[in-house]
Design a protein around this motif. Structure first.
Motif, PDB file in Angstrom:
ATOM      1  N   ASP A  48     -54.314  10.354 -11.932  1.00 57.19           N
ATOM      2  CA  ASP A  48     -55.633  10.733 -12.203  1.00 57.19           C
ATOM      3  C   ASP A  48     -55.923  10.839 -13.765  1.00 57.19           C
ATOM      4  OD1 ASP A  48     -58.370  11.583 -11.669  1.00 57.19           O
ATOM      5  OD2 ASP A  48     -57.754  13.573 -11.835  1.00 57.19           O
ATOM      6  N   LEU A  49     -55.449   9.808 -14.701  1.00 54.80           N
ATOM      7  CA  LEU A  49     -55.766   9.914 -16.044  1.00 54.80           C
ATOM      8  C   LEU A  49     -57.218   9.798 -16.181  1.00 54.80           C
ATOM      9  CD1 LEU A  49     -52.666   7.665 -17.128  1.00 54.80           C
ATOM     10  CD2 LEU A  49     -53.025  10.127 -17.755  1.00 54.80           C
ATOM     11  N   PRO A  50     -57.880  10.625 -17.258  1.00 51.58           N
ATOM     12  CA  PRO A  50     -59.161  10.305 -17.735  1.00 51.58           C
ATOM     13  C   PRO A  50     -59.229   9.212 -18.837  1.00 51.58           C
ATOM     14  CG  PRO A  50     -58.040  11.765 -19.118  1.00 51.58           C
ATOM     15  CD  PRO A  50     -56.944  11.705 -18.093  1.00 51.58           C
ATOM     16  N   LEU A  51     -60.419   8.765 -19.124  1.00 52.79           N
ATOM     17  CA  LEU A  51     -60.122   7.724 -20.010  1.00 52.79           C
ATOM     18  C   LEU A  51     -60.033   8.365 -21.584  1.00 52.79           C
ATOM     19  CD1 LEU A  51     -63.878   5.944 -19.590  1.00 52.79           C
ATOM     20  CD2 LEU A  51     -61.322   5.009 -19.090  1.00 52.79           C
ATOM     21  N   PHE A  52     -59.020   7.615 -22.238  1.00 49.85           N
ATOM     22  CA  PHE A  52     -58.724   8.078 -23.390  1.00 49.85           C
ATOM     23  C   PHE A  52     -59.400   8.810 -24.217  1.00 49.85           C
ATOM     24  CE2 PHE A  52     -56.970   7.840 -27.919  1.00 49.85           C
ATOM     25  CZ  PHE A  52     -55.762   8.429 -27.617  1.00 49.85           C
ATOM     26  N   ASN A  53     -59.318   9.909 -24.595  1.00 51.30           N
ATOM     27  CA  ASN A  53     -60.419  10.734 -25.178  1.00 51.30           C
ATOM     28  C   ASN A  53     -59.701  11.872 -26.015  1.00 51.30           C
ATOM     29  OD1 ASN A  53     -62.788  11.399 -25.987  1.00 51.30           O
ATOM     30  ND2 ASN A  53     -63.025  13.236 -24.604  1.00 51.30           N
ATOM     31  N   GLU A  54     -58.408  11.528 -26.545  1.00 53.23           N
ATOM     32  CA  GLU A  54     -57.388  12.671 -27.434  1.00 53.23           C
ATOM     33  C   GLU A  54     -57.961  12.398 -29.082  1.00 53.23           C
ATOM     34  OE1 GLU A  54     -55.627  14.973 -26.432  1.00 53.23           O
ATOM     35  OE2 GLU A  54     -55.632  14.241 -24.300  1.00 53.23           O
ATOM     36  N   ALA A  55     -57.687  13.173 -29.842  1.00 47.95           N
ATOM     37  CA  ALA A  55     -58.097  12.957 -31.189  1.00 47.95           C
ATOM     38  C   ALA A  55     -57.223  11.535 -31.889  1.00 47.95           C
ATOM     39  CB  ALA A  55     -57.603  14.100 -32.031  1.00 47.95           C
ATOM     40  N   ALA A  56     -56.188  11.335 -31.254  1.00 49.15           N
ATOM     41  CA  ALA A  56     -55.347  10.117 -31.816  1.00 49.15           C
ATOM     42  C   ALA A  56     -54.225   9.756 -30.921  1.00 49.15           C
ATOM     43  CB  ALA A  56     -54.934  10.355 -33.225  1.00 49.15           C
ATOM     44  N   SER A  57     -53.330   9.109 -30.947  1.00 49.07           N
ATOM     45  CA  SER A  57     -52.130   8.907 -30.252  1.00 49.07           C
ATOM     46  C   SER A  57     -51.208   9.937 -30.494  1.00 49.07           C
ATOM     47  CB  SER A  57     -51.531   7.593 -30.798  1.00 49.07           C
ATOM     48  OG  SER A  57     -50.148   7.458 -30.388  1.00 49.07           O
ATOM     49  N   LEU A  59     -48.508   9.828 -31.145  1.00 48.37           N
ATOM     50  CA  LEU A  59     -47.482  10.001 -32.390  1.00 48.37           C
ATOM     51  C   LEU A  59     -48.131  10.593 -33.602  1.00 48.37           C
ATOM     52  CD1 LEU A  59     -46.953   5.857 -32.166  1.00 48.37           C
ATOM     53  CD2 LEU A  59     -45.329   7.348 -31.966  1.00 48.37           C
ATOM     54  N   TRP A  60     -49.311  10.833 -33.635  1.00 45.48           N
ATOM     55  CA  TRP A  60     -49.846  11.466 -34.918  1.00 45.48           C
ATOM     56  C   TRP A  60     -50.403  12.848 -34.607  1.00 45.48           C
ATOM     57  CZ3 TRP A  60     -47.901   8.236 -37.911  1.00 45.48           C
ATOM     58  CH2 TRP A  60     -47.745   6.909 -37.699  1.00 45.48           C
ATOM     59  N   VAL A  61     -50.958  13.092 -33.414  1.00 46.98           N
ATOM     60  CA  VAL A  61     -51.360  14.378 -32.882  1.00 46.98           C
ATOM     61  C   VAL A  61     -51.188  14.594 -31.452  1.00 46.98           C
ATOM     62  CG1 VAL A  61     -53.776  15.659 -32.661  1.00 46.98           C
ATOM     63  CG2 VAL A  61     -53.592  13.890 -34.315  1.00 46.98           C
ATOM     64  N   PRO A  62     -50.636  15.865 -31.062  1.00 49.31           N
ATOM     65  CA  PRO A  62     -50.439  16.131 -29.787  1.00 49.31           C
ATOM     66  C   PRO A  62     -51.503  16.067 -28.929  1.00 49.31           C
ATOM     67  CG  PRO A  62     -49.636  17.941 -31.155  1.00 49.31           C
ATOM     68  CD  PRO A  62     -50.545  16.848 -32.263  1.00 49.31           C
ATOM     69  N   SER A  63     -51.316  15.516 -27.824  1.00 43.93           N
ATOM     70  CA  SER A  63     -52.286  15.562 -26.765  1.00 43.93           C
ATOM     71  C   SER A  63     -52.790  16.888 -26.207  1.00 43.93           C
ATOM     72  CB  SER A  63     -52.059  14.411 -25.638  1.00 43.93           C
ATOM     73  OG  SER A  63     -51.639  13.285 -26.049  1.00 43.93           O
ATOM     74  N   GLU A  64     -54.123  16.783 -25.638  1.00 41.32           N
ATOM     75  CA  GLU A  64     -54.423  18.038 -25.027  1.00 41.32           C
ATOM     76  C   GLU A  64     -54.708  18.075 -23.468  1.00 41.32           C
ATOM     77  OE1 GLU A  64     -57.911  19.550 -27.342  1.00 41.32           O
ATOM     78  OE2 GLU A  64     -56.297  19.798 -29.261  1.00 41.32           O
ATOM     79  N   ASP A  65     -55.093  16.977 -23.103  1.00 39.25           N
ATOM     80  CA  ASP A  65     -55.451  16.950 -21.618  1.00 39.25           C
ATOM     81  C   ASP A  65     -54.164  17.046 -20.784  1.00 39.25           C
ATOM     82  OD1 ASP A  65     -55.978  15.687 -18.911  1.00 39.25           O
ATOM     83  OD2 ASP A  65     -58.065  15.493 -20.068  1.00 39.25           O
ATOM     84  N   PRO A  66     -54.203  18.118 -19.763  1.00 35.29           N
ATOM     85  CA  PRO A  66     -52.774  18.140 -19.050  1.00 35.29           C
ATOM     86  C   PRO A  66     -52.706  17.060 -18.368  1.00 35.29           C
ATOM     87  CG  PRO A  66     -54.758  19.879 -18.324  1.00 35.29           C
ATOM     88  CD  PRO A  66     -55.374  19.065 -19.518  1.00 35.29           C
ATOM     89  N   ARG A  67     -53.558  16.187 -17.947  1.00 33.04           N
ATOM     90  CA  ARG A  67     -53.256  14.866 -17.242  1.00 33.04           C
ATOM     91  C   ARG A  67     -52.395  13.707 -18.064  1.00 33.04           C
ATOM     92  NH1 ARG A  67     -59.020  14.243 -15.207  1.00 33.04           N
ATOM     93  NH2 ARG A  67     -59.315  14.649 -17.521  1.00 33.04           N
ATOM     94  N   ALA A  68     -52.961  13.964 -19.356  1.00 32.00           N
ATOM     95  CA  ALA A  68     -52.264  13.255 -20.269  1.00 32.00           C
ATOM     96  C   ALA A  68     -50.685  13.500 -20.492  1.00 32.00           C
ATOM     97  CB  ALA A  68     -52.984  12.942 -21.440  1.00 32.00           C
ATOM     98  N   LEU A  69     -50.646  14.737 -20.694  1.00 31.72           N
ATOM     99  CA  LEU A  69     -49.287  15.396 -21.054  1.00 31.72           C
ATOM    100  C   LEU A  69     -48.527  15.240 -19.770  1.00 31.72           C
ATOM    101  CD1 LEU A  69     -50.705  18.939 -22.568  1.00 31.72           C
ATOM    102  CD2 LEU A  69     -49.695  16.938 -23.635  1.00 31.72           C
ATOM    103  N   ALA A  99     -53.453   3.730 -19.444  1.00 28.31           N
ATOM    104  CA  ALA A  99     -52.405   4.550 -19.327  1.00 28.31           C
ATOM    105  C   ALA A  99     -51.281   4.186 -20.523  1.00 28.31           C
ATOM    106  CB  ALA A  99     -51.520   4.077 -17.928  1.00 28.31           C
ATOM    107  N   LEU A 100     -51.594   2.838 -21.108  1.00 29.65           N
ATOM    108  CA  LEU A 100     -50.670   2.472 -22.248  1.00 29.65           C
ATOM    109  C   LEU A 100     -51.174   3.385 -23.398  1.00 29.65           C
ATOM    110  CD1 LEU A 100     -50.247  -1.091 -21.682  1.00 29.65           C
ATOM    111  CD2 LEU A 100     -48.304   0.441 -21.672  1.00 29.65           C
ATOM    112  N   ASP A 101     -52.625   3.643 -23.590  1.00 28.72           N
ATOM    113  CA  ASP A 101     -52.850   4.324 -24.483  1.00 28.72           C
ATOM    114  C   ASP A 101     -52.887   5.712 -24.376  1.00 28.72           C
ATOM    115  OD1 ASP A 101     -53.936   2.009 -25.680  1.00 28.72           O
ATOM    116  OD2 ASP A 101     -56.001   2.265 -24.940  1.00 28.72           O
ATOM    117  N   GLN A 102     -52.573   6.151 -23.457  1.00 28.26           N
ATOM    118  CA  GLN A 102     -52.383   7.643 -23.068  1.00 28.26           C
ATOM    119  C   GLN A 102     -51.018   8.301 -23.651  1.00 28.26           C
ATOM    120  OE1 GLN A 102     -54.567   9.801 -22.333  1.00 28.26           O
ATOM    121  NE2 GLN A 102     -56.057   8.713 -20.928  1.00 28.26           N
ATOM    122  N   ALA A 103     -50.195   7.273 -23.785  1.00 27.27           N
ATOM    123  CA  ALA A 103     -48.899   7.582 -24.447  1.00 27.27           C
ATOM    124  C   ALA A 103     -48.659   6.974 -25.667  1.00 27.27           C
ATOM    125  CB  ALA A 103     -47.567   7.423 -23.382  1.00 27.27           C
TER     126      ALA A 103
END
Length: 194
Positions: A48-57, A59-69, A99-103
């Motif tokens: 159930d991944l949301p559309l990518f909406n993190e501050a960045a990959s 690689l640069w900024v920790p993700s926040e959305d629990p589904r992405a994590l 999904a590729l963008d989410q990691a």
């Protein structure tokens, strides 16, 4: 060194997808062809991944959305990937690209193989997937497996909907070659990452 773990990622999430049939065939064949790799089927529908909406990959900024994590934790378990992809409008499904963008760091220095299906065997989707994999610092393996043309219409519900065994002779050599490439790169990159 432990046996490299390989995710077979089902890239389509549509209700009417064809992906389940080749995915189930592929994991059964892969497990019967080599014990040098440990395979697991990973279905994007389960995340159930949301559309990518993190501050960045990540690689640069920790993700926040629990589904992405959750997705990142799952992908971190693996030493390589086989992406099972359809072709939508000359590219991979949006669900797979998302999904590729989410990691980010989870992909780095790990091999990526592709198994495409569709009237042209998802050839354009696979080429796009390879370009994305390179940008994500993955190692795309040369050999792909494809179900195309009359073989696709033999096993697809859009055609005769026959069993995968009816086209096995046509696609098994490329699957064997893909797995051999993947095994070599998974072992090499796992050793190097260690």
């Amino acid at each position: 060194m432990s046996t490299p773990k390989i995710a077979i990622v089902i890239g389509s999430t549509r209700n009417a997808r064809f992906a389940d049939k080749p995915a189930n065939w592929l994991i059964e064949k892969a497990r019967s062809l080599t014990d040098a790799l440990d395979f697991e089927l990973v279905d994007l529908r389960d995340y159930d991944l949301p559309l990518f909406n993190e501050a960045a990959s990540n690689l640069w900024v920790p993700s926040e959305d629990p589904r992405a994590l959750a997705w990142q934790r799952k992908m971190a378990e693996f030493d390589g990937y086989i992406f099972l992809t359809a072709e939508y409008n000359s590219s991979m499904p949006a669900s797979l690209k998302n999904a590729l963008d989410q990691a980010g760091r989870e992909w780095v220095r790990k091999p990526a193989a592709a198994f495409g299906y569709g009237s042209v065997g998802a050839a354009r989707a696979v080429e796009h997937l390879r370009a994305v994999a390179i940008n994500l610092q993955m190692v795309p393996v040369r050999t792909t497996a494809n179900i195309s043309g009359s073989d696709f219409f033999r096993v697809s519900p859009l055609g005769s909907n026959e069993e995968m065994s009816t086209i096995e002779a046509a696609i098994l050599p490329s699957v064997e070659a893909m797995l051999a490439d993947l095994e070599w790169w998974a072992k090499a990159t796992k050793a190097a990452r260690g």
